[in-house]
Design a protein around this motif. Structure first.
Motif, PDB file in Angstrom:
ATOM      1  N   ASN A 238      91.209   3.772  52.393  1.00  0.00           N
ATOM      2  CA  ASN A 238      92.411   3.638  51.555  1.00  0.00           C
ATOM      3  C   ASN A 238      93.079   4.970  51.245  1.00  0.00           C
ATOM      4  N   ARG A 239      92.286   5.996  50.974  1.00  0.00           N
ATOM      5  CA  ARG A 239      92.829   7.232  50.452  1.00  0.00           C
ATOM      6  C   ARG A 239      92.947   8.347  51.494  1.00  0.00           C
ATOM      7  N   SER A 240      92.671   8.093  52.734  1.00  0.00           N
ATOM      8  CA  SER A 240      92.708   9.160  53.737  1.00  0.00           C
ATOM      9  C   SER A 240      94.080   9.818  53.805  1.00  0.00           C
ATOM     10  N   ALA A 242      96.546   9.512  51.597  1.00  0.00           N
ATOM     11  CA  ALA A 242      96.921  10.009  50.263  1.00  0.00           C
ATOM     12  C   ALA A 242      96.292  11.372  49.992  1.00  0.00           C
ATOM     13  N   ASP A 243      95.019  11.529  50.342  1.00  0.00           N
ATOM     14  CA  ASP A 243      94.347  12.813  50.127  1.00  0.00           C
ATOM     15  C   ASP A 243      94.951  13.900  51.009  1.00  0.00           C
ATOM     16  N   TYR A 262     101.980   3.533  49.707  1.00  0.00           N
ATOM     17  CA  TYR A 262     101.861   3.211  48.284  1.00  0.00           C
ATOM     18  C   TYR A 262     102.668   1.953  47.932  1.00  0.00           C
ATOM     19  N   VAL A 270      97.451   3.088  43.377  1.00  0.00           N
ATOM     20  CA  VAL A 270      96.323   3.076  44.306  1.00  0.00           C
ATOM     21  C   VAL A 270      96.817   2.579  45.669  1.00  0.00           C
ATOM     22  N   PRO A 271      96.600   3.351  46.744  1.00  0.00           N
ATOM     23  CA  PRO A 271      97.061   2.906  48.076  1.00  0.00           C
ATOM     24  C   PRO A 271      96.383   1.607  48.486  1.00  0.00           C
ATOM     25  N   ASN A 273      95.015  -0.925  51.445  1.00  0.00           N
ATOM     26  CA  ASN A 273      94.544  -0.923  52.831  1.00  0.00           C
ATOM     27  C   ASN A 273      95.005  -2.217  53.502  1.00  0.00           C
TER      28      ASN A 273
END
Length: 303
Positions: A238-240, A242-243, A262, A270-271, A273
């Motif tokens: 999910n956060r790849s 975003a990070d 997003y 929270v992104p 998936n």
């Protein structure tokens, strides 16, 4: 019959919390079957995160798989301790006499460096040649795919006008491909790359399986059936993206937020998936095809 990884590998706890069945060494030894032998050449700086992403997908199979974590022999990692690497990884020099049913070569954050100037390019050439003789089927990801297309097929890589960054719909061009069974016509796939492959340089020895006319090629297959090249990132969590965006902003880069990630474009949310199911489909299809076609005797691979 699930994935078998080192008992104390940190990824194990994450997978068990997610409901992925991870087998310990004692239980695996009791089963009178030949497990599939898979290798993961992890070229990414954050080894733990990347190995978790791939073991999550490999571990969802009903087959028993022994996964070996592999790293470049001479390359010194800046983000992963030598103690961690020595505990859980083998160098390619240590595994090069072995044979594998399946092997994954990941991406690497070296998009701006010409292939021949990469510090470990000589070893990459040896590894790529080795996959033709010691691996039944190889999946090359992102930079790994670009490198293999360059080496094996003389495909030309070029830098795009701007970074392709976000989650985008793609088109399935070969729905009858065994790698794409069950996929919808236009799957959503995470993309994060500065480079694309010149379509004019794609020869008759390759077949394009997934495409995006605006962003570029996504997945290609070598027609001899020994490798696939996936230029994007279905393995991402999910956060790849975003990070990565937050790291770019912290570094002073003017990277725009990842497109379509997003909810309502709100970067504080929270992104979501929306590609997980296709990631599992791709890897289950890949593992199943390997299981159906690999020799029973490991030493017959490559013959």
């Amino acid at each position: 019959m699930p994935i078998r990884i080192p008992d104390d590998l940190p990824a194990r706890k994450t997978l068990e919390q997610e409901g992925v069945y991870v087998m310990d060494s004692t239980r695996a030894a009791r089963q009178d079957i030949r497990p599939l032998e898979f290798g993961l050449l992890n070229l990414m700086p954050n080894k733990e995160r990347t190995e978790t992403q791939f073991t999550r997908l490999i571990g969802a199979t009903p087959l028993q798989i022994n996964l070996s974590l592999v790293r470049i022999t001479e390359h010194q990692s800046k983000h992963t301790s030598e103690e961690y690497l020595n505990s859980f990884y083998q160098t390619w020099e240590e595994v090069k006499e072995r044979k594998f049913d399946g092997f994954i070569v990941t991406g690497a954050p070296i998009a701006n460096i010409p292939f021949e100037e990469v510090r470990y390019w000589k070893e990459m050439l040896e590894i790529m040649a080795w996959t033709r003789t010691n691996v039944h089927h190889t999946m090359f990801i992102c930079w790994g795919a670009q490198a293999a297309l360059h080496h094996f097929h003389q495909a030309r890589r070029y830098r795009m006008d701007k970074k392709a960054f976000g989650v985008f719909r793609h088109q399935i061009l070969k729905p009858g491909s065994p790698w794409l069974r069950g996929m919808s016509d236009s799957p959503i796939i995470p993309v994060s790359r500065y480079n694309d492959i010149d379509r004019a340089s794609i020869g008759d020895d390759l077949e394009v399986l997934i495409d995006n006319p605006e962003l570029g090629l996504c997945m290609l297959e070598r027609k001899d059936g020994r490798a696939v090249y996936f230029l994007n990132h279905l393995e991402y969590d999910n956060r790849s993206l975003a990070d990565e965006y937050e790291r770019d902003i912290a570094a002073g880069l003017d990277t725009p937020p990842p497109a379509n990630l997003y909810p309502n474009g709100d970067t504080s949310a929270v992104p979501e998936n929306r590609w997980r199911s296709h990631a599992h489909l791709l890897f289950q299809n890949w593992i199943n095809e390997i299981y159906q076609t690999t020799p029973y005797k490991l030493d017959e691979i490559g013959q």
